[in-house]
Design an enzyme around this catalytic site. Structure first.
Site, PDB file in Angstrom:
ATOM      1  N   ASP A  63       0.864  -1.377   0.197  1.00 53.45           N
ATOM      2  CA  ASP A  63       0.061  -0.060   0.070  1.00 53.45           C
ATOM      3  C   ASP A  63       1.064   1.351   0.113  1.00 53.45           C
ATOM      4  O   ASP A  63       0.411   2.301   0.079  1.00 53.45           O
ATOM      5  CB  ASP A  63      -1.016  -0.080   1.318  1.00 53.45           C
ATOM      6  CG  ASP A  63      -2.116  -0.767   1.033  1.00 53.45           C
ATOM      7  OD1 ASP A  63      -2.611  -1.011  -0.086  1.00 53.45           O
ATOM      8  OD2 ASP A  63      -2.752  -1.103   2.243  1.00 53.45           O
ATOM      9  N   ARG A  88       0.698  -1.732   7.478  1.00 48.48           N
ATOM     10  CA  ARG A  88       1.337  -0.384   6.830  1.00 48.48           C
ATOM     11  C   ARG A  88       2.227   0.377   7.618  1.00 48.48           C
ATOM     12  O   ARG A  88       2.760   1.375   7.385  1.00 48.48           O
ATOM     13  CB  ARG A  88       0.128   0.552   6.555  1.00 48.48           C
ATOM     14  CG  ARG A  88      -0.650  -0.218   5.431  1.00 48.48           C
ATOM     15  CD  ARG A  88      -1.588   1.019   4.809  1.00 48.48           C
ATOM     16  NE  ARG A  88      -0.807   1.962   4.170  1.00 48.48           N
ATOM     17  CZ  ARG A  88      -1.370   2.970   3.257  1.00 48.48           C
ATOM     18  NH1 ARG A  88      -2.732   2.967   3.682  1.00 48.48           N
ATOM     19  NH2 ARG A  88      -0.524   3.765   2.912  1.00 48.48           N
ATOM     20  N   ARG A 133      -9.736   5.498  11.194  1.00 49.78           N
ATOM     21  CA  ARG A 133      -7.979   5.474  11.068  1.00 49.78           C
ATOM     22  C   ARG A 133      -7.409   6.428  12.220  1.00 49.78           C
ATOM     23  O   ARG A 133      -6.921   5.998  13.107  1.00 49.78           O
ATOM     24  CB  ARG A 133      -7.661   5.711   9.800  1.00 49.78           C
ATOM     25  CG  ARG A 133      -8.113   4.583   8.999  1.00 49.78           C
ATOM     26  CD  ARG A 133      -7.538   3.206   8.986  1.00 49.78           C
ATOM     27  NE  ARG A 133      -7.963   2.265   8.155  1.00 49.78           N
ATOM     28  CZ  ARG A 133      -7.368   2.038   6.815  1.00 49.78           C
ATOM     29  NH1 ARG A 133      -6.201   2.608   6.586  1.00 49.78           N
ATOM     30  NH2 ARG A 133      -7.536   1.091   6.047  1.00 49.78           N
ATOM     31  N   HIS A 162     -11.120   7.046   5.224  1.00 48.76           N
ATOM     32  CA  HIS A 162     -10.262   8.496   5.187  1.00 48.76           C
ATOM     33  C   HIS A 162     -11.138   9.619   4.580  1.00 48.76           C
ATOM     34  O   HIS A 162     -11.927   9.470   3.931  1.00 48.76           O
ATOM     35  CB  HIS A 162      -9.144   8.135   4.275  1.00 48.76           C
ATOM     36  CG  HIS A 162      -7.910   7.405   4.784  1.00 48.76           C
ATOM     37  ND1 HIS A 162      -7.364   6.542   4.098  1.00 48.76           N
ATOM     38  CD2 HIS A 162      -7.384   7.265   6.137  1.00 48.76           C
ATOM     39  CE1 HIS A 162      -6.226   6.199   4.381  1.00 48.76           C
ATOM     40  NE2 HIS A 162      -6.327   6.210   5.852  1.00 48.76           N
ATOM     41  N   CYS A 256      -5.239   9.399  -3.105  1.00 46.14           N
ATOM     42  CA  CYS A 256      -4.440   8.590  -2.346  1.00 46.14           C
ATOM     43  C   CYS A 256      -3.008   8.562  -2.467  1.00 46.14           C
ATOM     44  O   CYS A 256      -2.190   8.374  -1.896  1.00 46.14           O
ATOM     45  CB  CYS A 256      -5.307   7.231  -2.171  1.00 46.14           C
ATOM     46  SG  CYS A 256      -6.816   7.070  -1.443  1.00 46.14           S
TER      47      CYS A 256
HETATM   48  N1  ARG Z   1      -5.214   0.069   1.164  1.00 42.30           N
HETATM   49  C1  ARG Z   1      -4.949   1.125   1.815  1.00 42.30           C
HETATM   50  C2  ARG Z   1      -5.728   1.357   3.073  1.00 42.30           C
HETATM   51  O1  ARG Z   1      -6.597   0.877   3.503  1.00 42.30           O
HETATM   52  C3  ARG Z   1      -5.620   2.266   1.074  1.00 42.30           C
HETATM   53  C4  ARG Z   1      -5.238   3.721   1.436  1.00 42.30           C
HETATM   54  C5  ARG Z   1      -5.720   4.674   0.395  1.00 42.30           C
HETATM   55  N2  ARG Z   1      -5.243   6.296   0.792  1.00 42.30           N
HETATM   56  C6  ARG Z   1      -6.246   6.906   1.120  1.00 42.30           C
HETATM   57  N3  ARG Z   1      -5.373   8.213   1.202  1.00 42.30           N
HETATM   58  N4  ARG Z   1      -7.361   7.207   1.114  1.00 42.30           N
HETATM   59  O2  ARG Z   1      -4.776   2.017   3.984  1.00 42.30           O
END
Ligand code: ARG
Length: 265
Positions: A63, A88, A133, A162, A256
């Site tokens: 990612d 991550r 998050r 997000h 993203c």
């Molecule tokens: N697979 C990643 C996650 O879930 C995607 C992140 C996408 N980034 C964003 N800025 N929305 O963290």
């Protein structure tokens, strides 16, 4: 005004774990297609006159292409990311190192936050998402470090985990957003702050149409977000549709993949 973006080529992109509802490891993703589509996004920025810097991708961090999550850079100061999921985790230090090696003042965050995924910067304030998050304590930490007022907004739909999946700045003073992604109180805040906002439909949001990048004149946006593109054109914006279907399989779109490096001002 040309912008400066940091991007990360998806050389190690895969969908091998699921940390948002868009990700289906059993279906996988095609890395070559992802790289080709990402190259299209990078070329679009360069054609618009923006500067693109690159960070080296790291094997085992599929990612990492989603550079927006790597940090928040305002006034030349870097507020580092601290990722919510261990998959991550190592991206935070990797992005922070990119900046410190280049002499940027930086803060290693104490609180969980996913960089520009949940922090969107306007002229006078920073809008900050929480709910999935980024910890609300990080909103205060960012405000203290950056010296900008930070407005907390609560996300309620797991598909829009997000802030940058539900809202994007059109310029330094106005935004486009999908109201249903936010709590009732946050919707009221957005209506009060942005009476002239562009409101997106469910269809636009479901193709990650809000995950767009505007320089105030041009809007780089997922190709499938057709209602939103029409409305943006009606408001006088130049629309640049981008095909990023392969990266959407990980829950990401143009924004993203893009971390804005804002210099001192
Ligand atoms: N697979 C990643 C996650 O879930 C995607 C992140 C996408 N980034 C964003 N800025 N929305 O963290």
């Amino acid at each position: 005004m040309p912008k400066h973006f940091l991007m990360c080529r998806p050389d190690y992109f895969t969908v091998e774990y699921a940390i948002n509802p868009w990700m289906h490891p059993e279906a996988g993703a095609d890395r070559d297609v992802a790289v080709r589509q990402w190259e299209g996004l990078k070329a679009a920025y360069e054609e618009l006159g923006h500067q693109v810097s690159l960070i080296d991708p790291i094997e085992g961090l599929p990612d990492m292409v989603f550079a927006a999550n790597g940090a928040l850079v305002v006034g030349g100061r870097v507020y580092g990311a601290r990722f919510a999921y261990p998959q991550r985790g190592p991206e935070g230090p990797a992005y922070l190192r990119w900046f410190t090696e280049r002499g940027y003042p930086a803060l290693e965050a104490e609180h969980v936050n996913e960089g520009e995924g949940d922090f969107l910067t306007l002229d006078e304030v920073v809008l900050a998402g929480t709910g999935f998050r980024t910890d609300v304590a990080a909103h205060q930490e960012a405000q203290e470090y950056l010296g900008r007022p930070v407005i907390s907004l609560t996300l309620v739909d797991p598909r829009f985990y997000h802030l940058d999946t539900a809202l994007f700045p059109l310029d330094g003073r106005n935004v486009a957003y999908y109201p249903e992604a936010f709590s009732a109180g946050s919707q009221a805040v957005l209506r009060r702050m942005f009476p002239d906002a562009v409101l997106a439909t469910a269809e636009d949001a479901e193709v990650l149409g809000l995950n767009a990048v505007s320089d105030g004149t041009n809007v780089v946006i997922n190709a499938e977000a057709s209602n939103l593109q029409l409305e943006l054109k009606r408001r006088g914006y130049e629309v640049i549709p981008i095909q990023l279907s392969e990266l959407r399989k990980a829950g990401g779109g143009p924004k993203c993949c893009t971390l804005e490096i804002r210099g001192e001002n």
